[in-house]
Design a protein around this motif. Structure first.
Motif, PDB file in Angstrom:
ATOM      1  N   ILE A 114       0.838  -1.208   0.000  1.00 29.46           N
ATOM      2  CA  ILE A 114       0.000   0.000   0.000  1.00 29.46           C
ATOM      3  C   ILE A 114       0.871   1.256   0.000  1.00 29.46           C
ATOM      4  O   ILE A 114       0.601   2.220  -0.726  1.00 29.46           O
ATOM      5  N   ALA A 115       1.928   1.225   0.796  1.00 23.06           N
ATOM      6  CA  ALA A 115       2.823   2.385   0.864  1.00 23.06           C
ATOM      7  C   ALA A 115       3.529   2.646  -0.468  1.00 23.06           C
ATOM      8  O   ALA A 115       3.939   3.774  -0.754  1.00 23.06           O
ATOM      9  N   GLY A 116       3.663   1.604  -1.283  1.00 29.64           N
ATOM     10  CA  GLY A 116       4.363   1.740  -2.555  1.00 29.64           C
ATOM     11  C   GLY A 116       3.515   2.256  -3.697  1.00 29.64           C
ATOM     12  O   GLY A 116       4.030   2.456  -4.805  1.00 29.64           O
ATOM     13  N   TYR A 117       2.206   2.464  -3.475  1.00 30.20           N
ATOM     14  CA  TYR A 117       1.314   2.910  -4.538  1.00 30.20           C
ATOM     15  C   TYR A 117       0.833   4.334  -4.305  1.00 30.20           C
ATOM     16  O   TYR A 117       0.443   4.691  -3.189  1.00 30.20           O
ATOM     17  N   ASP A 118       0.865   5.138  -5.363  1.00 30.12           N
ATOM     18  CA  ASP A 118       0.283   6.475  -5.288  1.00 30.12           C
ATOM     19  C   ASP A 118      -1.046   6.478  -6.045  1.00 30.12           C
ATOM     20  O   ASP A 118      -1.573   5.423  -6.413  1.00 30.12           O
ATOM     21  N   ASP A 119      -1.583   7.672  -6.294  1.00 34.03           N
ATOM     22  CA  ASP A 119      -2.902   7.771  -6.918  1.00 34.03           C
ATOM     23  C   ASP A 119      -2.949   7.226  -8.342  1.00 34.03           C
ATOM     24  O   ASP A 119      -4.029   6.923  -8.854  1.00 34.03           O
ATOM     25  N   ARG A 120      -1.788   7.079  -8.989  1.00 33.18           N
ATOM     26  CA  ARG A 120      -1.791   6.515 -10.339  1.00 33.18           C
ATOM     27  C   ARG A 120      -2.194   5.042 -10.324  1.00 33.18           C
ATOM     28  O   ARG A 120      -2.598   4.503 -11.353  1.00 33.18           O
ATOM     29  N   TYR A 121      -2.070   4.413  -9.185  1.00 30.83           N
ATOM     30  CA  TYR A 121      -2.422   2.998  -9.039  1.00 30.83           C
ATOM     31  C   TYR A 121      -3.461   2.836  -7.926  1.00 30.83           C
ATOM     32  O   TYR A 121      -3.366   1.957  -7.084  1.00 30.83           O
TER      33      TYR A 121
END
Length: 478
Positions: free
Chosen positions: A393-400
């Protein structure tokens, strides 16, 4: 006319029958899952009426629970109801788009006598859907004669052609077709994948279906050189694969399976081993999601074999391993899961910093953590699952945002397994934040429904109460 409420009611009744026979045999959901084999979450989803798996599942349940044919017959009745509903919905959509058959025939006959304009101008005149938005009158996937002729022409097997329904062809792209037309088709798939990572497939799959129809129209009605013909076949196969993925994420499983079958046929005849590998891996993903891990394992092995014969995009070799990992976890095989995850991580360590195609960009360290965390949930490794899913979860921003929402839901499951309903509610609430934005994904909603059902046992915990108060408004807007 059959409406969606009739189908939902029948699905829930089917689930209640399964739960009743299971409890009569004094089996837990986990007991039944291990005997099928399937996953406990799949059994829970079926019993709630959130999903329906295939005929083999119901046949095995009927035998195992000594239901005397009742479950198998109930499933067949539900299948028939759903088939009629889909047929009525398709007929209504076709009527709205094309009117009666005589009017449609006149339209086609009239178009044959007209001078055909430039392909690009035709697309604008026809109101081609813009990527990122789906017009209200956009039809569903048209399983039309153009597609049938193309697949037969290029040597598709009878199995690939069989099962395609009838429909009306989209506004054809006739006249001279060039390499730039094929390139635009491929770029449409790239844009759709990018939008999918952010928004999910619910709002996009019909736009992809329209692009597929453009590809078949150019192949069947256009004029082109042999070189362009090869480009068109590859481009149509790629956008067909994209349409299948988006339909899968939207919960349109029958459409997805047909799209994948067509993409596989086109890829093999065009010699596109990358799409062949990816499509087999998508079929494995779908089989896992539908509670068929053995089938998923077979598709993943076929994808692995296809990968070994071609130098594909960086990271491609990791995809079949991730599908194998999930299948192994669903079959309670921790050794198989760990082996597959290890192989996927080695591929990513080698290729993770190399540019790759759009459909492969999701494959990052965060995604591997998310898949391994998902496996840990299925294997009952709650502590490991929480750590891995938090990292994902920490590795994903709004693009994903779609992937992030999915792993937030799975984190909630892991925390519930660990006996922490308050923490589960926090993760589920964060998933709602994504869903109240612009994410529309069947997978996320289906898994969140399972979490909501489990959290309902803890209504006095403030975080849970807050989630339960908020959840219906999001679920109702799906």
């Amino acid at each position: 006319m059959i409406n969606i409420q009739d189908v939902d009611t029948a699905k829930k009744e089917l689930g209640r029958k399964l739960a009743g026979w299971r409890m009569a045999c004094k089996l837990t959901q986990l007991d039944l899952a291990r005997s099928i084999p399937s996953s406990r979450s799949t059994i829970a989803g079926v019993e709630r009426g959130a999903q329906v798996v295939d005929r083999i599942f119901w046949s095995r349940c009927d035998t195992l629970l000594r239901a005397g044919g009742e479950l198998a017959q109930a499933y067949r009745r539900f299948q028939e109801l759903e088939r009629r509903f889909q047929a009525e919905r398709t007929a209504a959509a076709e009527q709205a788009r094309w009117g009666n058959a005589d009017a449609w025939s006149s339209r086609i006959a009239g178009s044959d006598n007209e001078t055909q304009p430039d392909p690009g101008a035709r697309r604008v005149a026809a109101g081609e859907p813009q990527i990122g938005g789906v017009p209200d009158d956009l039809p569903g996937v048209a399983f039309d004669d153009m597609r049938r002729r193309t697949l037969v022409k290029w040597g598709a097997t009878a199995a690939a052609v069989a099962g395609m329904g009838s429909g009306r062809p989209s506004d054809g792209l006739t006249g001279r077709v060039g390499a730039r037309d094929a390139e635009r088709l491929s770029k449409a798939a790239v844009r759709l994948y990018g939008l999918d990572y952010r928004h999910g497939g619910d709002s996009l799959w019909q736009a992809a279906a329209a692009k597929v129809n453009d590809g078949y129209a150019m192949l069947e009605q256009g004029s082109y050189t042999g070189t362009v013909e090869g480009h068109l076949l590859k481009a149509t196969g790629r956008v067909q694969m994209c349409a299948g993925w988006l339909a899968f994420d939207a919960g349109e499983q029958g459409v997805a399976r047909t799209c994948f079958t067509d993409a596989l046929a086109l890829a093999r005849q065009a010699g596109d081993r990358e799409v062949e590998t990816a499509t087999l891996a998508y079929l494995a993903l779908q089989a896992n999601a539908l509670g068929r891990p053995r089938e998923a394992s077979r598709f993943a092995s076929a994808a692995e074999n296809a990968t070994s014969t071609v130098t594909g995009p960086p990271r491609l070799g990791a995809v079949p391993q991730l599908r194998k990992a999930i299948a192994s976890a669903l079959m309670a095989d921790p050794s198989g899961t760990d082996t597959a995850i290890g192989r996927a991580r080695r591929v990513l360590d080698r290729d993770g910093d190399k540019p790759t195609e759009q459909w492969c960009t999701f494959l990052s360290p965060a995604e591997l953590d998310g898949i391994e965390g998902t496996c840990a949930v299925e294997l009952g490794r709650a502590a490991q699952a929480q750590t891995l899913l938090e990292q994902a979860i920490a590795g994903y921003d709004d693009r994903y945002a779609r992937n992030r929402a999915l792993y937030r839901v799975r984190l909630a499951r892991a925390r519930l397994s660990a006996g922490a309903p308050d923490g589960a509610a926090d993760a589920a609430n964060e998933a709602l934040d994504d869903l109240t934005g612009e994410v529309a994904s069947w997978r996320v909603h289906a898994e969140l429904q399972t979490v909501a059902h489990q959290l309902a046992a803890y209504p006095r915990i403030p975080a849970v109460a807050g989630f339960l108060a908020r959840y219906p408004s999001v679920a109702d807007h799906r």
